[in-house]
Scaffold this active site. Structure first.
Site, PDB file in Angstrom:
ATOM      1  N   ARG A   1      -6.830 -19.657  -8.202  1.00 39.89           N
ATOM      2  CA  ARG A   1      -6.801 -18.342  -7.572  1.00 39.89           C
ATOM      3  C   ARG A   1      -5.958 -18.417  -6.293  1.00 39.89           C
ATOM      4  NH1 ARG A   1     -12.092 -14.750  -5.869  1.00 39.89           N
ATOM      5  NH2 ARG A   1     -12.660 -16.639  -4.721  1.00 39.89           N
TER       6      ARG A   1
ATOM      7  N   ASP B   1     -19.047 -17.262   0.429  1.00 35.30           N
ATOM      8  CA  ASP B   1     -17.627 -17.312   0.736  1.00 35.30           C
ATOM      9  C   ASP B   1     -17.290 -16.119   1.623  1.00 35.30           C
ATOM     10  OD1 ASP B   1     -17.328 -15.071  -0.884  1.00 35.30           O
ATOM     11  OD2 ASP B   1     -16.147 -16.087  -2.434  1.00 35.30           O
TER      12      ASP B   1
END
Length: 531
Positions: A167, A447
């Site tokens: 990603r 996150d």
């Protein structure tokens, strides 16, 4: 031609760069990054401007709509391209940052795939990003290893490993350490470009290819941009069209109104959509933050069974399967609770129920944040999904309306909810400033999306002077009292585990963002200047 270590004259490093990582940023690699920048950066900036214009529409009180100009496309019968064999069974995916030990453990975890993350679970320090690229090169070459002398452990890859996806960072982020024609480079293009430049040949020789997760798309024209980036890069690297493959994270509220369009724009490359649940909640609050009486309750009360979340998840399944691609479910962020068997069992049961719901709804796979959750998720999908995926489940039984996708969740705002947002927001930001993007807090692996929800909710509640469940009004004075109390608590409880300098920065940054009249689109934009 032999690779040169000289850099093209159009590329410069930021003045504070100590290590230019010549083994990663070779002359030829930088030429490729520069070519991507010159071809696509201006378009990227235009797309970001379009986001600002769209926000003005929402600020006027409007909600998103299914685009009128693409109605025929949504109603037509067409499918995306083929899915490679090694991506047809993705029942359990593990995710995490690109540090060396994480990559080895995740590839060895027993999950079907591993998403190596340069985005929300990676603090984008220069060192993290460049060493992360080297770690990915070594992983694809099957040479990655790590000796932990302190623990007396030697980490190496198993013979059978998870399939690797990467990603890159989102379109809104720059790579400030690298200047091209005196402009900061696009973080998306740097992450993507370095990965394909160094790994495409190796991966093709291994019988696989570069596979990606594309984050935070807000409009189908952004999918079109990525499509053009893929095509340009494949031509530059002289590999066949359709070599690269992408799964798009549906983690913005606007993207869920354009699922068919996003798939169509990437139809030669797309293999799936993923329900990025935490960022989706953040986007939902952020986009409608200026609507009157638009109050979202405590984060803990917004789950995948909340009507607007349930609607989006089921719509993703329906549209994906109609177009012949996979629908991947959301993240289980729980981590093992040591020394408390009862609490750990309860947490694992919560994960099991979440995965049972996803697989029964028709999802083809799901996400976990910790290797200990792989078996829990795998057992549930194995029990209810004997085939590699569930493309045969069409979900024609559902009809999701525009109103369903934006239905305001019911619930309350509590003092405990305010305190938790302040506490978690500051602790996560402090760790991020120290270079850690995946942070274990209160038995959850958090996150950047966590900190985004936390500070956005507090900003919104404060702006609206919301009524708390106990009847008090959430005034600036009450915020200040709770904020000061939580900061004291963090200092007292965390002591040596937090850095004084970074904690001070985190406290100031969180407070500044919450009390600012103008909402900052992403916490990571101002925070990036500190790392």
């Amino acid at each position: 031609m032999k690779n040169t270590v000289l850099k093209p004259t159009k590329v410069k490093f930021a003045h504070n760069i100590q290590n230019e990582y010549p083994e990663i940023l070779t002359g030829n690699a930088l030429e490729f990054i520069a070519a991507l920048h010159e071809k696509f950066n201006m378009q990227r900036l235009a797309l970001l401007s379009n986001r600002e214009l769209q926000q003005q529409v929402f600020d006027s009180g409007k909600f998103p709509e299914f685009p009128k100009e693409t109605k025929a496309l949504r109603e037509a019968n067409w499918t995306a391209g083929s899915i490679p064999k090694d991506l047809q069974d993705r029942r359990v995916e593990i995710t995490g940052p690109v540090d060396r030990k994480m990559i080895i453990n995740a590839l060895n975890s027993g999950a079907k795939t591993f998403m190596a993350d340069l985005e929300d679970s990676n603090s984008p320090t220069w060192k993290n990003n460049m060493e992360g690229q080297q770690n990915l090169i070594d992983a694809n070459a099957k040479t990655i290893g790590l000796v932990d002398t302190q623990r007396g452990k030697n980490y190496t890859l198993n013979k059978e490993t998870a399939v690797l996806l990467v990603r890159p960072r989102g379109l809104h982020l720059n790579e400030r350490h690298l200047l091209i024609n005196n402009e900061e480079a696009s973080a998306s293009l740097v992450d993507f470009g370095l990965y394909v430049f160094h790994n495409t040949t190796t991966m093709l020789n291994n019988g696989t290819a570069p596979y990606f997760y594309l984050p935070k798309l807000e409009h189908y024209t952004e999918a079109r941009w990525w499509n053009e980036v893929f095509e340009f890069a494949q031509a530059y690297l002289k590999v066949p069209k359709g070599t690269f493959k992408a799964t798009v994270l549906i983690e913005t509220i606007t993207a869920s109104f354009q699922l068919d369009e996003i798939i169509y724009e990437l139809k030669d490359y797309i293999v799936g959509l993923n329900c990025g649940r935490w960022d989706y909640i953040f986007s939902y609050i952020k986009k409608f933050r200026n609507h009157p009486n638009f109050i979202v309750p405590n984060r803990d009360q917004v789950t995948m069974t909340t009507p607007f979340m349930d609607a989006y998840s089921k719509l993703v399944i329906q549209r994906c399967h109609k177009r012949g691609i996979l629908a991947i479910g959301g993240m289980a962020a729980q981590i093992p609770i040591k020394n408390d068997e009862k609490a750990n069992a309860a947490a694992l049961e919560k994960v099991r129920k979440d995965k049972e719901r996803e697989v029964k709804n028709g999802h083809d796979g799901t996400w976990v944040a910790h290797p200990a959750l792989v078996k829990v998720a795998m057992d549930e999908f194995n029990k209810h999904m004997p085939s590699p995926n569930q493309l045969h489940i069409t979900r024609d039984d559902i009809n999701i309306s525009e109103a369903d996708l934006v239905e305001l969740p019911k619930g309350t705002v509590t003092e405990a909810g305010v305190r938790k947002n302040i506490n978690v927001g500051i602790l996560y930001t402090e760790a991020w400033l120290r270079g850690y993007g995946a942070v274990a807090l209160y038995h959850l692996m958090e996150d950047a999306a966590t900190a985004e929800i936390s500070r956005t909710q507090v900003w919104q509640w404060l702006k609206n002077e919301v009524k708390l469940e106990d009847g008090r009004t959430f005034t600036p004075q009450l915020y200040q009292d709770l904020f000061n109390d939580e900061v004291e608590k963090i200092i007292k409880e965390n002591g040596d585990s937090v850095s004084d300098s970074k904690l001070k920065q985190a406290v100031e940054l969180f407070d500044q963002l919450v009390q600012s009249e103008k909402f900052e689109e992403f916490l990571t934009l101002p925070a990036y200047q500190y790392i």
